[in-house]
Design a protein around this motif. Structure first.
Motif, mmCIF file in Angstrom:
data_model
loop_
_atom_site.group_PDB
_atom_site.id
_atom_site.type_symbol
_atom_site.label_atom_id
_atom_site.label_comp_id
_atom_site.label_asym_id
_atom_site.label_seq_id
_atom_site.Cartn_x
_atom_site.Cartn_y
_atom_site.Cartn_z
ATOM 1 N N ASP A 117 1.035 13.654 -0.046
ATOM 2 C CA ASP A 117 1.437 13.695 1.368
ATOM 3 C C ASP A 117 0.888 12.481 2.104
ATOM 4 O O ASP A 117 -0.013 12.586 2.942
ATOM 5 C CB ASP A 117 0.950 14.994 2.013
ATOM 6 C CG ASP A 117 1.388 15.089 3.476
ATOM 7 O OD1 ASP A 117 2.283 14.323 3.883
ATOM 8 O OD2 ASP A 117 0.814 15.934 4.194
ATOM 9 N N ALA A 118 1.439 11.331 1.801
ATOM 10 C CA ALA A 118 0.920 10.082 2.361
ATOM 11 C C ALA A 118 1.219 9.955 3.854
ATOM 12 O O ALA A 118 0.503 9.259 4.582
ATOM 13 C CB ALA A 118 1.491 8.880 1.599
ATOM 14 N N LYS A 119 2.241 10.623 4.309
ATOM 15 C CA LYS A 119 2.577 10.552 5.732
ATOM 16 C C LYS A 119 1.412 11.035 6.591
ATOM 17 O O LYS A 119 1.131 10.481 7.660
ATOM 18 C CB LYS A 119 3.827 11.395 6.003
ATOM 19 C CG LYS A 119 4.435 11.173 7.377
ATOM 20 C CD LYS A 119 5.775 11.871 7.550
ATOM 21 C CE LYS A 119 5.568 13.359 7.803
ATOM 22 N NZ LYS A 119 6.775 14.010 8.371
ATOM 23 N N SER A 120 0.734 12.044 6.097
ATOM 24 C CA SER A 120 -0.364 12.636 6.878
ATOM 25 C C SER A 120 -1.541 11.677 7.050
ATOM 26 O O SER A 120 -2.383 11.865 7.914
ATOM 27 C CB SER A 120 -0.847 13.929 6.216
ATOM 28 O OG SER A 120 -1.476 13.649 4.978
ATOM 29 N N TRP A 121 -1.602 10.659 6.203
ATOM 30 C CA TRP A 121 -2.688 9.679 6.354
ATOM 31 C C TRP A 121 -2.560 8.909 7.668
ATOM 32 O O TRP A 121 -3.520 8.291 8.125
ATOM 33 C CB TRP A 121 -2.676 8.647 5.220
ATOM 34 C CG TRP A 121 -2.775 9.200 3.836
ATOM 35 C CD1 TRP A 121 -3.241 10.432 3.469
ATOM 36 C CD2 TRP A 121 -2.383 8.540 2.636
ATOM 37 N NE1 TRP A 121 -3.153 10.576 2.107
ATOM 38 C CE2 TRP A 121 -2.638 9.426 1.562
ATOM 39 C CE3 TRP A 121 -1.847 7.290 2.339
ATOM 40 C CZ2 TRP A 121 -2.367 9.104 0.232
ATOM 41 C CZ3 TRP A 121 -1.585 6.957 1.014
ATOM 42 C CH2 TRP A 121 -1.846 7.860 -0.029
ATOM 43 N N PHE A 122 -1.369 8.876 8.203
ATOM 44 C CA PHE A 122 -1.104 8.007 9.353
ATOM 45 C C PHE A 122 -0.802 8.750 10.647
ATOM 46 O O PHE A 122 -0.943 8.172 11.721
ATOM 47 C CB PHE A 122 0.069 7.066 9.023
ATOM 48 C CG PHE A 122 -0.231 6.102 7.904
ATOM 49 C CD1 PHE A 122 -0.944 4.945 8.153
ATOM 50 C CD2 PHE A 122 0.170 6.370 6.605
ATOM 51 C CE1 PHE A 122 -1.242 4.064 7.124
ATOM 52 C CE2 PHE A 122 -0.127 5.497 5.568
ATOM 53 C CZ PHE A 122 -0.830 4.344 5.828
ATOM 54 N N GLU A 123 -0.372 9.976 10.550
ATOM 55 C CA GLU A 123 0.082 10.691 11.746
ATOM 56 C C GLU A 123 -1.004 10.723 12.821
ATOM 57 O O GLU A 123 -2.135 11.152 12.563
ATOM 58 C CB GLU A 123 0.522 12.109 11.368
ATOM 59 C CG GLU A 123 1.900 12.104 10.715
ATOM 60 C CD GLU A 123 2.244 13.428 10.046
ATOM 61 O OE1 GLU A 123 3.420 13.806 10.089
ATOM 62 O OE2 GLU A 123 1.342 14.063 9.478
ATOM 63 N N SER A 138 0.830 -1.202 0.000
ATOM 64 C CA SER A 138 0.000 0.000 0.000
ATOM 65 C C SER A 138 0.868 1.258 0.000
ATOM 66 O O SER A 138 1.662 1.467 0.930
ATOM 67 C CB SER A 138 -0.871 -0.038 1.254
ATOM 68 O OG SER A 138 -1.374 1.225 1.554
ATOM 69 N N ALA A 139 0.718 2.056 -1.029
ATOM 70 C CA ALA A 139 1.499 3.296 -1.148
ATOM 71 C C ALA A 139 2.994 3.011 -1.009
ATOM 72 O O ALA A 139 3.735 3.859 -0.530
ATOM 73 C CB ALA A 139 1.049 4.343 -0.127
ATOM 74 N N ASN A 140 3.388 1.824 -1.423
ATOM 75 C CA ASN A 140 4.797 1.417 -1.350
ATOM 76 C C ASN A 140 5.342 1.544 0.070
ATOM 77 O O ASN A 140 6.536 1.816 0.272
ATOM 78 C CB ASN A 140 5.641 2.262 -2.322
ATOM 79 C CG ASN A 140 6.982 1.615 -2.625
ATOM 80 O OD1 ASN A 140 7.138 0.401 -2.502
ATOM 81 N ND2 ASN A 140 7.949 2.425 -3.009
ATOM 82 N N CYS A 141 4.501 1.328 1.061
ATOM 83 C CA CYS A 141 4.892 1.646 2.441
ATOM 84 C C CYS A 141 5.938 0.696 3.011
ATOM 85 O O CYS A 141 6.670 1.063 3.936
ATOM 86 C CB CYS A 141 3.661 1.699 3.347
ATOM 87 S SG CYS A 141 2.801 0.122 3.530
#
Lengths: 193, 193
Positions: free
Chosen positions: B105-111, B46-49
């Motif tokens: 800004d995929a980081k913000s999906w998780f913060e 997912s999102a190359n995470c």
């Protein structure tokens, strides 16, 4: 112990494979879908528990049932895919262990243990999802694994009355062409009912 | 879209592959372990995470650290394996998304979303575990995926002070020989710290 596969094989299942979001307008025969499942089901799971269940959505009618539950950004590409594979997991998987793992009483490991059932189903169903991607690629098909859908809505629409919980929807929409951007897979899961 | 791989390839990664619990007494070079990771890291997440972290246990000393945390039934075969791969997931995986998935800004999906972080790490780490099995087989090595270990103990021993949670230990003990019985993989997971 065997030898290293030829680079052309490694390229096809790993190095050159991409997540696709546009597709060739070619049907995928049911026989090919069966071939994928026949391969992926051989991938290892805990005590061979094999909790994943696969629903292949092909017809216009089935796709229309799926459509309202897809997020807007995923709707168009999913509807255009020749096939969408919905992957769920069966929370009653352990009832089949006397057949799948007959040399011990593996069913008793799970009876009455809701949390263990859910975690085992989720983990092993996810492994089988990965095997599906690998099997599809190995048979020459492209995949666009993603979620971006209303998990509960799809669950109600396709699995109502079953012990099957939707783990991730994956428009493993075969026979893709290289597209400009990757789709994302953010498959979500449910707690057991 | 590509062609179907030759049957010999399908046999090696799916049809003829088995879960092994006995091993050839041959070392596995580090270069081969790097080659496995170089393949598996290309599998879709997912999102190359890419939250999985792999620790390969090879030396006598490292195995001795692992030994007390293994369940009795798994101890001997694990200690005899040329390599044991411990698979964890990094709960800080989302901090790397600006590099791994730079177009949004995929980081913000998780913060600040602990539950989403844990679920995403678990699911995608598990997918990467499956890719590891497929990659190892594709490179000619046999695997014996299993758990049967004290998750918290191994976590403390090898990942203390890290945001890495142990997902499953898998003595992907390469270069096996066909054994009479399969081992089981019942990898367990932790809730995030």
């Amino acid at each position: 112990m065997t030898g290293k596969l030829p680079d052309t094989c490694l390229d096809q299942i790993f190095r050159e494979a991409r997540t696709h979001n546009a597709w060739l307008d070619k049907p995928v025969p049911d026989a090919l879908l069966h071939a994928i499942v026949d391969l992926l089901k051989l991938g290892p799971t805990s005590a061979n528990c094999s909790p994943a269940r696969f629903l292949f959505v092909k017809s216009r009618e089935a796709k229309e049932r799926l459509k309202p539950h897809l997020s807007e950004g995923n709707r168009d590409k999913t509807m255009k895919a020749p096939v969408c594979a919905i992957i769920g997991y069966d929370l009653d998987f352990y009832l089949h262990l006397p057949k799948l793992f007959p040399h011990t009483d593996a069913k008793s490991w799970f009876e009455g243990k809701k949390e263990k059932i859910a975690e085992t189903a989720f983990r092993n169903g996810t492994l089988q999802g990965a095997y599906l991607i690998m099997a599809a690629r190995a048979l020459g098909l492209d995949c666009g694994p993603m979620s971006g859908f209303d998990n509960q809505g799809v669950d109600r629409e396709f699995f109502a009355g079953c012990a099957i919980s939707l783990m991730a929807i994956r428009p493993d929409s075969f026979r893709g062409r290289r597209a400009s951007a990757s789709t994302r897979w953010r498959g979500s899961s449910k707690t057991p009912r």
